[in-house]
Design a protein around this motif. Sequence first.
Motif, short mmCIF file in Angstrom:
data_model
loop_
_atom_site.label_atom_id
_atom_site.label_comp_id
_atom_site.label_asym_id
_atom_site.label_seq_id
_atom_site.Cartn_x
_atom_site.Cartn_y
_atom_site.Cartn_z
N GLY A 86 -37.46 57.24 14.68
CA GLY A 86 -37.19 57.80 13.30
C GLY A 86 -35.78 58.53 13.19
O GLY A 86 -35.06 58.68 14.03
N TRP A 87 -35.28 58.79 12.03
CA TRP A 87 -34.20 59.58 11.54
C TRP A 87 -34.56 60.86 10.82
O TRP A 87 -35.60 60.55 9.82
N ARG A 108 -35.56 70.71 9.51
CA ARG A 108 -35.29 69.54 9.99
C ARG A 108 -36.00 68.77 8.84
O ARG A 108 -37.41 68.98 8.81
N GLU A 109 -35.67 67.50 8.30
CA GLU A 109 -36.34 66.78 7.22
C GLU A 109 -36.26 65.47 7.55
O GLU A 109 -35.27 64.71 8.13
N PHE A 110 -37.53 64.69 7.41
CA PHE A 110 -37.72 63.29 7.67
C PHE A 110 -36.81 62.47 6.78
O PHE A 110 -36.78 62.74 5.32
N VAL A 111 -36.20 61.65 7.28
CA VAL A 111 -35.37 60.47 6.51
C VAL A 111 -35.96 58.96 6.62
O VAL A 111 -36.25 58.43 5.64
N ALA A 112 -36.20 58.49 7.72
CA ALA A 112 -36.84 57.33 7.88
C ALA A 112 -37.45 56.95 9.32
O ALA A 112 -37.13 57.84 10.06
N ALA A 113 -38.23 55.92 9.09
CA ALA A 113 -38.95 55.72 10.55
C ALA A 113 -39.23 54.43 10.75
O ALA A 113 -39.36 53.76 9.61
N THR A 115 -41.91 50.00 7.98
CA THR A 115 -40.63 50.99 7.85
C THR A 115 -41.30 51.92 6.90
O THR A 115 -42.07 51.78 5.97
N TYR A 116 -40.66 53.38 6.91
CA TYR A 116 -41.09 54.53 6.21
C TYR A 116 -39.74 55.18 5.69
O TYR A 116 -38.92 55.49 6.34
N TYR A 117 -39.72 55.83 4.47
CA TYR A 117 -38.56 56.43 3.81
C TYR A 117 -38.98 57.58 3.16
O TYR A 117 -40.02 57.52 2.69
N SER A 118 -38.23 58.48 3.34
CA SER A 118 -38.48 59.85 2.36
C SER A 118 -38.17 59.25 0.80
O SER A 118 -37.25 58.69 0.59
N ASP A 119 -38.66 59.96 -0.22
CA ASP A 119 -38.18 59.52 -1.52
C ASP A 119 -36.91 59.63 -1.87
O ASP A 119 -36.38 59.35 -2.63
N SER A 120 -36.28 60.86 -1.11
CA SER A 120 -34.94 61.25 -1.53
C SER A 120 -33.83 59.81 -1.01
O SER A 120 -32.75 59.91 -1.55
#
Length: 126
Positions: free
Chosen positions: A35-36, A45-50, A58-63
């Motif tokens: 992940g990033w 620390r904020e999730f970006v993508a995984a 794949t997974y992404y934050s809404d932002s």
Amino acid sequence: QVQLVESGGGLVQAGGSLRLSCAASGRTVSSLVMGWFRQAPGKEREFVAAMGYIGFNTYYSDSVKGRFSISTDNTKNTLFLQMNSLKPEDMAVYYCAACSVCSGSNYYSPAFYRHWGQGTQVTVSS
């Protein structure tokens, strides 16, 4: 022991693009959940993508959904984050993370990941 080394950060104007790289050693990227995350000054620390095992799912934050893309190159054992249409609010230190023996599926939480890179700075000027 998994080691992660990020690169590719820098200064870019709003609307521009950057591609971050995360070179892995000790395990193949296909055998890891990766992940990033990002962290701006004074913020958590904020999730970006995984990306799941073997690149499935794949997974992404809404932002960042629709602007960022996570991918791997198995021949280079490297994880990428393509960032397009960058905004000033994307400015942060970006971290690569990996999980080799994973418990659960909470890809969005930093606690899910055991291995971390040193981070690379992304600066977006308005």
